[in-house]
Write a protein that holds these residues in place. Sequence first.
Motif, PDB file in Angstrom:
ATOM      1  N   GLU A   1      -7.769   6.715  -8.874  1.00  0.00           N
ATOM      2  CA  GLU A   1      -7.391   7.578  -7.754  1.00  0.00           C
ATOM      3  C   GLU A   1      -8.618   8.213  -7.100  1.00  0.00           C
ATOM      4  O   GLU A   1      -8.565   8.623  -5.933  1.00  0.00           O
ATOM      5  CB  GLU A   1      -6.443   8.670  -8.235  1.00  0.00           C
TER       6      GLU A   1
ATOM      7  N   PHE B   1      -9.594   3.214   4.694  1.00  0.00           N
ATOM      8  CA  PHE B   1      -9.578   3.102   3.229  1.00  0.00           C
ATOM      9  C   PHE B   1      -8.918   1.791   2.806  1.00  0.00           C
ATOM     10  O   PHE B   1      -9.399   1.098   1.889  1.00  0.00           O
ATOM     11  CB  PHE B   1      -8.825   4.283   2.617  1.00  0.00           C
TER      12      PHE B   1
ATOM     13  N   ARG C   1       2.040   4.475  -3.409  1.00  0.00           N
ATOM     14  CA  ARG C   1       1.867   5.926  -3.372  1.00  0.00           C
ATOM     15  C   ARG C   1       2.895   6.597  -4.283  1.00  0.00           C
ATOM     16  O   ARG C   1       3.902   6.000  -4.673  1.00  0.00           O
ATOM     17  CB  ARG C   1       2.044   6.452  -1.952  1.00  0.00           C
TER      18      ARG C   1
ATOM     19  N   GLU D   1      -9.809   6.913  -3.550  1.00  0.00           N
ATOM     20  CA  GLU D   1      -9.212   7.431  -2.327  1.00  0.00           C
ATOM     21  C   GLU D   1      -9.718   8.839  -2.030  1.00  0.00           C
ATOM     22  O   GLU D   1      -9.953   9.182  -0.861  1.00  0.00           O
ATOM     23  CB  GLU D   1      -7.687   7.427  -2.444  1.00  0.00           C
ATOM     24  N   GLU D   2      -9.888   9.641  -3.068  1.00  0.00           N
ATOM     25  CA  GLU D   2     -10.404  10.996  -2.861  1.00  0.00           C
ATOM     26  C   GLU D   2     -11.816  10.959  -2.295  1.00  0.00           C
ATOM     27  O   GLU D   2     -12.155  11.708  -1.379  1.00  0.00           O
ATOM     28  CB  GLU D   2     -10.377  11.751  -4.184  1.00  0.00           C
TER      29      GLU D   2
ATOM     30  N   TYR E   1       0.811  -1.217   0.000  1.00  0.00           N
ATOM     31  CA  TYR E   1       0.000   0.000   0.000  1.00  0.00           C
ATOM     32  C   TYR E   1       0.847   1.270   0.000  1.00  0.00           C
ATOM     33  O   TYR E   1       0.666   2.148  -0.853  1.00  0.00           O
ATOM     34  CB  TYR E   1      -0.974  -0.022   1.184  1.00  0.00           C
TER      35      TYR E   1
ATOM     36  N   LEU F   1     -10.158  -0.675  -0.166  1.00  0.00           N
ATOM     37  CA  LEU F   1      -9.144  -1.262  -1.031  1.00  0.00           C
ATOM     38  C   LEU F   1      -9.125  -2.782  -0.975  1.00  0.00           C
ATOM     39  O   LEU F   1      -9.016  -3.449  -2.016  1.00  0.00           O
ATOM     40  CB  LEU F   1      -7.768  -0.712  -0.637  1.00  0.00           C
TER      41      LEU F   1
ATOM     42  N   PRO G   1      -6.496   6.546   6.343  1.00  0.00           N
ATOM     43  CA  PRO G   1      -5.743   5.564   5.548  1.00  0.00           C
ATOM     44  C   PRO G   1      -6.059   4.119   5.903  1.00  0.00           C
ATOM     45  O   PRO G   1      -6.190   3.275   5.018  1.00  0.00           O
ATOM     46  CB  PRO G   1      -4.275   5.906   5.866  1.00  0.00           C
TER      47      PRO G   1
ATOM     48  N   LYS H   1     -11.692   9.969   1.363  1.00  0.00           N
ATOM     49  CA  LYS H   1     -11.257  11.075   2.228  1.00  0.00           C
ATOM     50  C   LYS H   1     -12.388  12.066   2.449  1.00  0.00           C
ATOM     51  O   LYS H   1     -12.555  12.595   3.554  1.00  0.00           O
ATOM     52  CB  LYS H   1     -10.050  11.771   1.597  1.00  0.00           C
TER      53      LYS H   1
END
Length: 208
Positions: A80, A96, A13, A83-84, A9, A101, A93, A87
């Motif tokens: 992506e 998520f 990034r 994740e946005e 993970y 995930l 994290p 949030k």
Amino acid sequence: MLVLLLAAYPMSRTGKQFPGRNLLMWVFVFCLLFNGGLIPWYITMRNYHMLDSVWGLVLAGGVPIFNLILITNFIKNLPEELEEAAKIDGAGPWRFLFQVLLPLLKPVLATVLLFTMVGHWNDFFSGLVLSTQEKNYPLQTYIQQLVVSSNQTNVGNLSLEELDRVSKLNNDSLNAAKIFVAMIPVMAIYPFLQRYFVKGITLGSVKG
């Protein structure tokens, strides 16, 4: 598997999100291509008291870098926006990772599970090196030792023709038994993982 997920993970990034990401990836790739050798590996396992232990056979390879890269690239290929959106909904994290995930990683985790299972199941060398007593041999090591010992059987009283027939019979029978026994676990679990396998390995190998 959890260790691979927790390592993959952060490695997925960007360099801005994880400043040491590129350097760490180069270290992993270097360790994938080069290793310390058999003797340092054996000494390390002995110092950790993993001889004649099932943990020695399980943990002998350390972190499987190939599987780590496979999971990392799979995560990179996910949108992506996921994740946005997480949030915006207030997910941190860890939430998520495990709630968003993890369910999406079923294909690549199934692929890694199959790779790991087949690799451990077919590995006789680790058991040969890390086991000092025959009773602690894993199945593949035990079968390999049977094949070796059958080739060293005392057949001094047999004729050349009988020796040839006994040799063929022993080798063919043991090899057939070895192949049959080795196939059973893979054949039992592969149908359940087949639908994930192709998707996991293709999506995990596209992006570097």
